[in-house]
Motif scaffolding. Structure first.
Motif, PDB file in Angstrom:
ATOM      1  N   HIS A 150       0.841  -1.193   0.000  1.00 21.77           N
ATOM      2  CA  HIS A 150       0.000   0.000   0.000  1.00 21.77           C
ATOM      3  C   HIS A 150       0.874   1.239   0.000  1.00 21.77           C
ATOM      4  N   ASP A 181      -3.610   3.411  -0.773  1.00 16.89           N
ATOM      5  CA  ASP A 181      -4.059   2.777  -2.010  1.00 16.89           C
ATOM      6  C   ASP A 181      -3.221   1.533  -2.297  1.00 16.89           C
ATOM      7  N   ARG A 207       1.584   2.797  -7.949  1.00 13.42           N
ATOM      8  CA  ARG A 207       0.451   2.892  -7.027  1.00 13.42           C
ATOM      9  C   ARG A 207      -0.827   3.020  -7.845  1.00 13.42           C
ATOM     10  N   TYR A 208      -1.817   2.229  -7.488  1.00 14.64           N
ATOM     11  CA  TYR A 208      -3.135   2.282  -8.129  1.00 14.64           C
ATOM     12  C   TYR A 208      -3.995   3.315  -7.423  1.00 14.64           C
ATOM     13  N   ARG A 209      -4.661   4.161  -8.209  1.00 12.54           N
ATOM     14  CA  ARG A 209      -5.572   5.178  -7.660  1.00 12.54           C
ATOM     15  C   ARG A 209      -7.002   4.795  -8.047  1.00 12.54           C
ATOM     16  N   PRO A 210      -7.729   4.149  -7.149  1.00 14.68           N
ATOM     17  CA  PRO A 210      -9.069   3.678  -7.494  1.00 14.68           C
ATOM     18  C   PRO A 210     -10.050   4.811  -7.806  1.00 14.68           C
TER      19      PRO A 210
END
Length: 105
Positions: A10, A14, A26-29
């Protein structure tokens, strides 16, 4: 992930991918995008000019070698090359050598 030493983690709350505890992406939902690191600003600007529907940069990232990619518009191969470059700068020499040895030519 296809690369050794990559683990889920994380960053800023995220989901993220890390290489030996170093951030890979990093994934940004909230906007279904990913933060890609180690993309020099001139390359970032070129990607944004070429594919504005896929790549963008928010003002707070302008001073950094970062570009954001909208997952529903970006080609997987482009993201993979950017991620692999970051992975190679973070992984151990042994992991890279093992990956390159096993990689199909």
């Amino acid at each position: 992930m296809q690369w050794p030493e990559v683990a889920e983690g994380h960053s800023y709350g995220d989901p993220a991918l890390k290489v030996r505890k170093r951030l890979l992406a990093r994934y940004r939902p909230g906007d279904d995008s990913i933060v890609l690191l180690d993309v020099p600003r001139d390359e970032r600007d070129h990607l944004i000019d070429l594919m504005p529907e896929a790549f963008f940069c928010e003002p707070h990232y302008h001073g950094y070698d970062i570009v954001l990619a909208r997952l529903d518009h970006v080609r997987a191969g482009v993201v993979e090359r950017l991620l692999e470059r970051r992975w190679r700068s973070s992984a151990t020499k042994r992991a890279i050598a093992g990956f390159d040895k096993e990689r199909p030519r």
